[in-house]
Design a protein around this motif. Structure first.
Motif, mmCIF file in Angstrom:
data_model
loop_
_atom_site.group_PDB
_atom_site.id
_atom_site.type_symbol
_atom_site.label_atom_id
_atom_site.label_comp_id
_atom_site.label_asym_id
_atom_site.label_seq_id
_atom_site.Cartn_x
_atom_site.Cartn_y
_atom_site.Cartn_z
ATOM 1 N N LYS A 61 0.835 -1.206 0.000
ATOM 2 C CA LYS A 61 0.000 0.000 0.000
ATOM 3 C C LYS A 61 0.868 1.253 0.000
ATOM 4 O O LYS A 61 0.591 2.212 -0.727
ATOM 5 N N GLN A 62 1.928 1.264 0.797
ATOM 6 C CA GLN A 62 2.825 2.420 0.830
ATOM 7 C C GLN A 62 3.476 2.645 -0.536
ATOM 8 O O GLN A 62 3.593 3.780 -1.000
ATOM 9 N N VAL A 63 3.875 1.565 -1.188
ATOM 10 C CA VAL A 63 4.492 1.681 -2.517
ATOM 11 C C VAL A 63 3.474 2.212 -3.526
ATOM 12 O O VAL A 63 3.792 3.082 -4.339
ATOM 13 N N GLU A 64 2.247 1.715 -3.462
ATOM 14 C CA GLU A 64 1.209 2.184 -4.384
ATOM 15 C C GLU A 64 0.928 3.674 -4.200
ATOM 16 O O GLU A 64 0.708 4.393 -5.177
ATOM 17 N N ILE A 65 0.965 4.145 -2.969
ATOM 18 C CA ILE A 65 0.773 5.579 -2.711
ATOM 19 C C ILE A 65 1.916 6.373 -3.349
ATOM 20 O O ILE A 65 1.687 7.411 -3.979
ATOM 21 N N LEU A 66 3.135 5.884 -3.220
ATOM 22 C CA LEU A 66 4.280 6.570 -3.830
ATOM 23 C C LEU A 66 4.181 6.552 -5.355
ATOM 24 O O LEU A 66 4.577 7.519 -6.017
ATOM 25 N N MET A 67 3.649 5.464 -5.916
ATOM 26 C CA MET A 67 3.528 5.363 -7.366
ATOM 27 C C MET A 67 2.562 6.414 -7.927
ATOM 28 O O MET A 67 2.678 6.798 -9.094
ATOM 29 N N GLU A 68 1.631 6.876 -7.106
ATOM 30 C CA GLU A 68 0.669 7.879 -7.551
ATOM 31 C C GLU A 68 1.292 9.271 -7.639
ATOM 32 O O GLU A 68 0.746 10.156 -8.291
ATOM 33 N N LYS A 69 2.427 9.469 -6.996
ATOM 34 C CA LYS A 69 3.076 10.777 -7.004
ATOM 35 C C LYS A 69 3.746 11.016 -8.351
ATOM 36 O O LYS A 69 4.130 10.085 -9.043
ATOM 37 N N ASP A 70 3.882 12.256 -8.722
ATOM 38 C CA ASP A 70 4.525 12.622 -9.976
ATOM 39 C C ASP A 70 6.044 12.600 -9.782
ATOM 40 O O ASP A 70 6.631 13.561 -9.280
ATOM 41 N N SER A 71 6.656 11.498 -10.168
ATOM 42 C CA SER A 71 8.086 11.316 -9.913
ATOM 43 C C SER A 71 8.950 12.309 -10.691
ATOM 44 O O SER A 71 10.037 12.656 -10.254
ATOM 45 N N LEU A 72 8.468 12.791 -11.835
ATOM 46 C CA LEU A 72 9.268 13.730 -12.621
ATOM 47 C C LEU A 72 9.393 15.082 -11.946
ATOM 48 O O LEU A 72 10.456 15.697 -11.964
ATOM 49 N N THR A 73 8.320 15.572 -11.362
ATOM 50 C CA THR A 73 8.404 16.879 -10.711
ATOM 51 C C THR A 73 9.049 16.778 -9.334
ATOM 52 O O THR A 73 9.666 17.729 -8.876
ATOM 53 N N MET A 74 8.903 15.623 -8.680
ATOM 54 C CA MET A 74 9.456 15.484 -7.330
ATOM 55 C C MET A 74 10.957 15.247 -7.341
ATOM 56 O O MET A 74 11.655 15.619 -6.411
ATOM 57 N N CYS A 75 11.438 14.602 -8.394
ATOM 58 C CA CYS A 75 12.864 14.277 -8.421
ATOM 59 C C CYS A 75 13.288 13.995 -9.859
ATOM 60 O O CYS A 75 13.520 12.845 -10.235
ATOM 61 N N ALA A 76 13.356 15.029 -10.650
ATOM 62 C CA ALA A 76 13.785 14.863 -12.037
ATOM 63 C C ALA A 76 15.226 14.370 -12.062
ATOM 64 O O ALA A 76 16.087 14.904 -11.381
ATOM 65 N N GLY A 77 15.463 13.338 -12.823
ATOM 66 C CA GLY A 77 16.824 12.824 -12.958
ATOM 67 C C GLY A 77 17.267 11.855 -11.889
ATOM 68 O O GLY A 77 18.408 11.392 -11.922
ATOM 69 N N CYS A 78 16.410 11.535 -10.915
ATOM 70 C CA CYS A 78 16.782 10.549 -9.889
ATOM 71 C C CYS A 78 16.944 9.175 -10.535
ATOM 72 O O CYS A 78 16.089 8.743 -11.301
ATOM 73 N N LYS A 79 18.013 8.531 -10.234
ATOM 74 C CA LYS A 79 18.259 7.175 -10.717
ATOM 75 C C LYS A 79 18.539 6.284 -9.508
ATOM 76 O O LYS A 79 19.300 6.653 -8.613
ATOM 77 N N LEU A 80 17.898 5.118 -9.493
ATOM 78 C CA LEU A 80 18.008 4.197 -8.364
ATOM 79 C C LEU A 80 18.356 2.806 -8.882
ATOM 80 O O LEU A 80 17.844 2.375 -9.920
ATOM 81 N N TYR A 81 19.217 2.107 -8.137
ATOM 82 C CA TYR A 81 19.523 0.722 -8.489
ATOM 83 C C TYR A 81 18.238 -0.074 -8.380
ATOM 84 O O TYR A 81 17.559 -0.043 -7.349
ATOM 85 N N THR A 82 17.896 -0.793 -9.452
ATOM 86 C CA THR A 82 16.581 -1.427 -9.534
ATOM 87 C C THR A 82 16.695 -2.918 -9.822
ATOM 88 O O THR A 82 16.833 -3.325 -10.980
ATOM 89 N N PRO A 83 16.625 -3.746 -8.783
ATOM 90 C CA PRO A 83 16.582 -5.197 -9.003
ATOM 91 C C PRO A 83 15.256 -5.595 -9.653
ATOM 92 O O PRO A 83 14.287 -4.847 -9.624
ATOM 93 N N SER A 84 15.220 -6.787 -10.201
ATOM 94 C CA SER A 84 14.005 -7.305 -10.840
ATOM 95 C C SER A 84 13.442 -8.463 -10.015
ATOM 96 O O SER A 84 14.050 -8.910 -9.041
ATOM 97 N N LEU A 85 12.294 -8.951 -10.452
ATOM 98 C CA LEU A 85 11.687 -10.119 -9.810
ATOM 99 C C LEU A 85 12.612 -11.328 -9.933
ATOM 100 O O LEU A 85 12.748 -12.122 -9.009
ATOM 101 N N GLY A 86 13.283 -11.446 -11.063
ATOM 102 C CA GLY A 86 14.262 -12.526 -11.252
ATOM 103 C C GLY A 86 15.396 -12.449 -10.243
ATOM 104 O O GLY A 86 15.862 -13.472 -9.734
ATOM 105 N N ASP A 87 15.841 -11.221 -9.954
ATOM 106 C CA ASP A 87 16.891 -11.034 -8.942
ATOM 107 C C ASP A 87 16.388 -11.498 -7.576
ATOM 108 O O ASP A 87 17.130 -12.114 -6.811
ATOM 109 N N TYR A 88 15.124 -11.171 -7.280
ATOM 110 C CA TYR A 88 14.546 -11.603 -6.003
ATOM 111 C C TYR A 88 14.528 -13.130 -5.909
ATOM 112 O O TYR A 88 14.839 -13.692 -4.865
ATOM 113 N N LYS A 89 14.184 -13.789 -6.996
ATOM 114 C CA LYS A 89 14.118 -15.254 -6.973
ATOM 115 C C LYS A 89 15.497 -15.875 -6.766
ATOM 116 O O LYS A 89 15.623 -16.907 -6.127
#
Length: 138
Positions: free
Chosen positions: A32-60
């Motif tokens: 639920k917390q992640v879904e709330i964050l997904m609703e925010k406008d990421s471009l205006t809040m942090c233009a150019g932010c880059k984050l290390y992003t694992p995948s579902l395969g990485d989790y497995k």
């Protein structure tokens, strides 16, 4: 009449069921917390932010390292966005990682080796992974 051994085994079974229910409820709260964050406008809040992003395969392949990576990157994202959810989202991810049985994970699982994505893609991958974890718990 129940012997001490049977009573003890019954108590262990009840406690383990309660812990499993708590983990499921907690992971839904994290989702639920992640879904709330997904609703925010990421471009205006942090233009150019880059984050290390694992995948579902990485989790497995590396579940603990992947959850810890997401936790660290969520902390960075929330600092950038100046958002402090209660309880902190990174704690929820750490809790989920701590609930997993210990295992040996390879060096290729390190957080810094993952592709850097923008906040929107990062949160989408995190949500996808949490949904998969929650469906596995069912």
């Amino acid at each position: 009449m129940l012997t001490g051994r049977l009573v003890f085994m019954g108590m262990i079974l009840c406690v383990s069921c309660l812990l499993d229910v708590q983990a499921k409820v907690f992971s839904r709260d994290v989702i639920k917390q992640v879904e709330i964050l997904m609703e925010k406008d990421s471009l205006t809040m942090c233009a150019g932010c880059k984050l290390y992003t694992p995948s579902l395969g990485d989790y497995k392949r590396c579940p603990i390292t992947t959850l810890n990576c997401f936790s660290a990157e969520v902390k960075v994202l929330l600092l950038e966005w100046e958002i402090r959810p209660k309880p902190p989202l990174e704690w929820g991810l750490k809790f989920l990682a701590a609930e997993l049985p210990p295992q040996t994970e390879s060096e290729s699982c390190q957080c810094e080796l993952h592709k850097e994505e923008d906040a929107k893609d990062f949160l989408s991958q995190l949500n996808k992974m949490l949904q998969a974890i929650n469906s596995d718990d069912s």
